[in-house]
Design a protein around this motif. Structure first.
Motif, PDB file in Angstrom:
ATOM      1  N   HIS A 132     -36.491 -19.619 -49.914  1.00  0.00           N
ATOM      2  CA  HIS A 132     -37.674 -19.541 -49.049  1.00  0.00           C
ATOM      3  C   HIS A 132     -37.811 -20.799 -48.196  1.00  0.00           C
ATOM      4  O   HIS A 132     -38.262 -20.724 -47.047  1.00  0.00           O
ATOM      5  N   ALA A 181     -38.048 -19.032 -44.385  1.00  0.00           N
ATOM      6  CA  ALA A 181     -39.419 -18.724 -44.790  1.00  0.00           C
ATOM      7  C   ALA A 181     -39.900 -17.368 -44.301  1.00  0.00           C
ATOM      8  O   ALA A 181     -40.770 -16.754 -44.915  1.00  0.00           O
ATOM      9  N   THR A 224     -37.613 -10.640 -48.764  1.00  0.00           N
ATOM     10  CA  THR A 224     -36.874 -10.664 -50.024  1.00  0.00           C
ATOM     11  C   THR A 224     -37.483  -9.644 -50.972  1.00  0.00           C
ATOM     12  O   THR A 224     -38.699  -9.569 -51.126  1.00  0.00           O
ATOM     13  N   ILE A 260     -45.738 -19.223 -52.326  1.00  0.00           N
ATOM     14  CA  ILE A 260     -45.158 -18.478 -51.209  1.00  0.00           C
ATOM     15  C   ILE A 260     -46.217 -17.535 -50.640  1.00  0.00           C
ATOM     16  O   ILE A 260     -46.759 -16.706 -51.374  1.00  0.00           O
ATOM     17  N   PHE A 311     -46.711 -12.606 -50.484  1.00  0.00           N
ATOM     18  CA  PHE A 311     -45.872 -12.317 -51.649  1.00  0.00           C
ATOM     19  C   PHE A 311     -46.532 -11.174 -52.422  1.00  0.00           C
ATOM     20  O   PHE A 311     -47.517 -11.364 -53.125  1.00  0.00           O
ATOM     21  N   VAL A 336     -41.342 -10.401 -50.705  1.00  0.00           N
ATOM     22  CA  VAL A 336     -41.784 -11.512 -49.862  1.00  0.00           C
ATOM     23  C   VAL A 336     -41.749 -11.053 -48.403  1.00  0.00           C
ATOM     24  O   VAL A 336     -40.759 -10.492 -47.945  1.00  0.00           O
ATOM     25  N   ASN A 337     -42.833 -11.271 -47.701  1.00  0.00           N
ATOM     26  CA  ASN A 337     -42.956 -10.929 -46.277  1.00  0.00           C
ATOM     27  C   ASN A 337     -42.782  -9.440 -45.982  1.00  0.00           C
ATOM     28  O   ASN A 337     -42.047  -9.057 -45.064  1.00  0.00           O
TER      29      ASN A 337
END
Length: 276
Positions: free
Chosen positions: A180, A184, A188, A212, A215, A239-240
């Motif tokens: 990350h 960033a 994921t 993070i 998330f 993630v994202n």
């Protein structure tokens, strides 16, 4: 917890995982820019539902076979991915994540697969022959860090280990933190089995402490109460996740909960944001 995939191909966890992966990629593809898709624990890529290992558990009867028989149109994309590797109405083969992702590729997209186990990597290369996928045979966590950020600015990493090693969660946590820092804004996806809530809760808090943002965690619990010592479900850390994906998520998760609930149980799907 040992999760050798050939024993579990097409089970409820696969239905959830692959339905959500398809939805994620479709959401990312709403923008025309190229995607790099990386699968760190690719496995064999294709599984025989009639093989000794799959028949020993019989888990596909409570997973893919239920999904194929269900009429809910929200599962159409998932059913199409399974039918694409089969001939006839009855599924004999189950596509692992590499074959599912390969079906979704546009001409501008790139698929990078990794499988450390030599025999599985050999099988994977044969299964992916005729596709544009690149196949590596490396340590998954080394490859994960080495491949991010990809040359194309947009992409997704899928981390789907068998959880055979006692330090698997610790390695995922450390590698995610490092990855990350390097990438960033990348997407994921981390798959995990759910055996008991206490163990999972401790890991979730460790991941929350990474700080993070964006998330998301999705937990699919099969039973109305924990069943001690057995597999209770599975989930994804994302993630994202793109906005289009999160907006479409509630009805898809409800469709999955309904079709996969064991007899006598209603099941439960929990979503939670670990970051801001």
């Amino acid at each position: 917890m040992n999760y050798r995939h050939s024993f579990h191909a097409g089970n409820s966890a696969d239905v959830v995982k692959h339905s959500l992966l398809i939805a994620l990629v479709r959401a990312l593809q709403q923008k025309p820019g190229a995607l790099t898709l990386i699968d760190t624990h690719a496995g064999c890529g294709l599984y025989d539902l009639g093989g000794d290992e799959a028949r020993r558990t019989g888990e596909s009867t409570q997973g893919v076979l239920r999904a194929l028989a269900d009429p809910n149109p929200l599962l159409d994309d998932y059913r199409a991915a399974v039918r694409a590797v089969n001939i006839g109405a009855e599924p004999h083969l189950y596509p692992g994540s590499p074959r599912v992702l390969a079906q979704l590729l546009r001409p501008q997209d790139v698929l990078i697969l990794n499988e450390k186990h030599p025999e599985d990597a050999y099988t994977l290369r044969g299964v992916m022959r005729g596709t544009s996928a690149a196949v590596h045979e490396r340590d998954a966590y080394e490859l994960w860090l080495a491949m991010v950020p990809p040359r194309m600015p947009r992409g997704m990493v899928v981390v789907d280990p068998p959880y055979e090693q006692t330090d698997e969660r610790a390695r995922i946590t450390a590698t995610l933190a490092a990855a990350h820092r390097k990438w960033a804004h990348g997407v994921t996806v981390i798959w995990y089995p759910l055996k008991d809530r206490a163990t999972h809760g401790r890991w979730k808090e460790q991941l929350r402490k990474l700080g993070i943002p964006k998330f998301l965690t999705i937990e699919h619990w099969l039973y109305d109460g924990d069943q001690p010592g057995i597999y209770n479900g599975a989930g994804l850390y994302i993630v994202n996740p793109p906005y289009a994906f999160t907006q479409a998520l509630p009805p898809l998760l409800e469709a999955l909960r309904t079709v996969l609930a064991p007899e006598g149980h209603s099941g439960e799907v929990i979503t939670d944001w670990l970051g801001d």
